[in-house]
Design a protein around this motif. Structure first.
Motif, mmCIF file in Angstrom:
data_model
loop_
_atom_site.group_PDB
_atom_site.id
_atom_site.type_symbol
_atom_site.label_atom_id
_atom_site.label_comp_id
_atom_site.label_asym_id
_atom_site.label_seq_id
_atom_site.Cartn_x
_atom_site.Cartn_y
_atom_site.Cartn_z
ATOM 1 N N UNK A 50 1.166 -1.298 -0.109
ATOM 2 C CA UNK A 50 0.605 0.053 0.139
ATOM 3 C C UNK A 50 0.802 1.434 0.240
ATOM 4 N N UNK A 51 1.671 1.149 0.314
ATOM 5 C CA UNK A 51 2.698 3.040 0.938
ATOM 6 C C UNK A 51 3.177 2.495 -0.075
ATOM 7 N N UNK A 52 3.618 1.555 -1.402
ATOM 8 C CA UNK A 52 5.333 1.788 -2.280
ATOM 9 C C UNK A 52 4.228 2.157 -3.708
ATOM 10 N N UNK A 53 2.635 2.187 -3.675
ATOM 11 C CA UNK A 53 1.840 2.649 -4.447
ATOM 12 C C UNK A 53 1.714 4.005 -4.481
ATOM 13 N N UNK A 54 1.955 4.562 -3.193
ATOM 14 C CA UNK A 54 1.916 6.497 -3.091
ATOM 15 C C UNK A 54 4.591 6.993 -3.420
ATOM 16 N N UNK A 55 5.054 5.648 -3.600
ATOM 17 C CA UNK A 55 5.897 6.188 -3.142
ATOM 18 C C UNK A 55 6.837 6.789 -5.590
ATOM 19 N N UNK A 56 5.536 6.505 -6.352
ATOM 20 C CA UNK A 56 6.045 8.198 -7.513
ATOM 21 C C UNK A 56 5.718 9.060 -7.334
ATOM 22 N N UNK A 57 4.805 9.595 -6.263
ATOM 23 C CA UNK A 57 4.342 10.764 -6.055
ATOM 24 C C UNK A 57 5.462 11.599 -5.265
ATOM 25 N N UNK A 58 6.012 10.231 -4.534
ATOM 26 C CA UNK A 58 7.604 11.380 -3.931
ATOM 27 C C UNK A 58 8.289 11.426 -4.427
ATOM 28 N N UNK A 59 8.577 10.089 -5.540
ATOM 29 C CA UNK A 59 9.871 10.321 -6.579
ATOM 30 C C UNK A 59 9.958 11.682 -7.523
ATOM 31 N N UNK A 60 8.825 12.206 -7.230
ATOM 32 C CA UNK A 60 8.347 13.255 -8.996
ATOM 33 C C UNK A 60 8.730 14.617 -8.472
ATOM 34 N N UNK A 61 8.586 14.131 -7.013
ATOM 35 C CA UNK A 61 9.583 15.829 -6.089
ATOM 36 C C UNK A 61 11.310 15.804 -6.640
ATOM 37 N N UNK A 62 11.183 15.281 -6.676
ATOM 38 C CA UNK A 62 13.241 14.642 -6.422
ATOM 39 C C UNK A 62 13.914 14.167 -8.405
ATOM 40 N N UNK A 63 13.418 14.550 -9.100
ATOM 41 C CA UNK A 63 13.206 13.767 -10.557
ATOM 42 C C UNK A 63 12.521 15.049 -11.591
ATOM 43 N N UNK A 64 13.609 15.656 -12.778
ATOM 44 C CA UNK A 64 13.350 16.968 -13.900
ATOM 45 C C UNK A 64 11.601 16.609 -14.174
ATOM 46 N N UNK A 65 11.279 17.585 -14.290
ATOM 47 C CA UNK A 65 9.917 18.196 -14.667
ATOM 48 C C UNK A 65 9.236 16.598 -15.824
ATOM 49 N N UNK A 66 10.461 16.501 -16.920
ATOM 50 C CA UNK A 66 10.066 15.798 -17.830
ATOM 51 C C UNK A 66 9.912 14.655 -16.960
ATOM 52 N N UNK A 67 10.505 13.982 -16.113
ATOM 53 C CA UNK A 67 10.907 12.465 -16.303
ATOM 54 C C UNK A 67 9.347 12.742 -14.662
ATOM 55 N N UNK A 68 8.958 13.378 -14.357
ATOM 56 C CA UNK A 68 7.598 13.391 -13.253
ATOM 57 C C UNK A 68 6.461 13.574 -14.100
#
Length: 243
Positions: free
Chosen positions: A200-218
């Motif tokens: 359940x937690x891992x499903x939300x990790x993508x949202x956290x990753x989006x904060x760290x990567x360039x906008x294109x990757x987000x």
């Protein structure tokens, strides 16, 4: 150390950058300033179309795991004092059914190189000895090479950056919540109890990753999350879990 300084990876980075630039130039008459962002979206869709067979395989495997749940519980009860035998019998059961307990990881693993390459493309100001003009493109004034965490660290964050990243994160998290509510994975009785909560937690990790990567990757992560939700909803109808 920059991994893309090694010749094979440097060549791959150069080819990816050139391909995105060519696609961006092709789209500019239709999408103007959003051409590079639209190019990223199109690349995402091409990747996801190519991975449809993997998604089908994942859906079948999930259905199989749900069907095997009673037999897996029986194995766990029988061999709980012999972990090695339990693991061997579990893998034998999956093998006999032509399934894998790790099939659910395939779509994520298959996309990891693409996300990593996009990250690198929009991280390097120079590629192949030339200025990376992709970094000149933006979405509503936010450069495609900017990350929210990077902007915060450099003190260059502005309202537009907050707004664009907040929108993407909310969309990703919202789709993760829909996935959690509507598409609960089949429980594997042979797996430790804590893994259910971890999934359940891992499903939300993508949202956290989006904060760290360039906008294109987000952008890639947002589009692929939306695709994953839609694809899984369709495949769940085709391969329903036993009640």
């Amino acid at each position: 150390m920059d991994l893309f300084a090694f010749p094979p990876l440097a060549l791959l980075l150069d080819l990816a950058t050139r391909a995105l630039l060519a696609l961006t130039s092709l789209l500019e008459p239709l999408t103007a300033g959003l051409a590079a962002a639209v190019a990223v979206v199109l690349v995402t869709l091409v990747v996801r179309v190519a991975l449809i067979p993997v998604g089908v395989s994942q859906a079948r495997a999930e259905q199989t795991r749900a069907r095997l749940a009673p037999r897996l519980r029986a194995l766990q009860e029988r061999w709980r004092k012999n972990p090695e035998r339990l693991q061997r019998e579990t893998m034998q059961l999956y093998g006999d059914e032509g399934a894998s307990p790790f099939a659910g990881c395939l779509p994520v693993l298959a996309q990891a190189p693409v996300v990593g390459l996009l990250y690198a493309v929009f991280l390097h100001p120079q590629v192949g000895g030339h200025v990376n003009t992709l970094l000149e493109h933006d979405v509503f004034g936010v450069p495609l090479g900017r990350s929210l965490v990077g902007a915060l660290s450099a003190g260059t964050v502005d309202a537009a950056t907050f707004a664009v990243f907040a929108t993407l994160v909310v969309v990703i998290a919202g789709m993760a919540e829909i996935t959690r509510r509507l598409l609960r994975p089949a429980v594997d009785p042979s797996a430790p109890a804590w893994t259910t909560g971890m999934l359940g937690i891992l499903q939300f990790t993508t949202a956290g990753v989006a904060l760290f990567v360039p906008l294109a990757a987000a952008l890639y992560l947002t589009v692929t999350t939306a695709w994953t939700l839609g694809q899984r909803l369709l495949l769940r109808r085709r391969y329903p879990l036993p009640r």
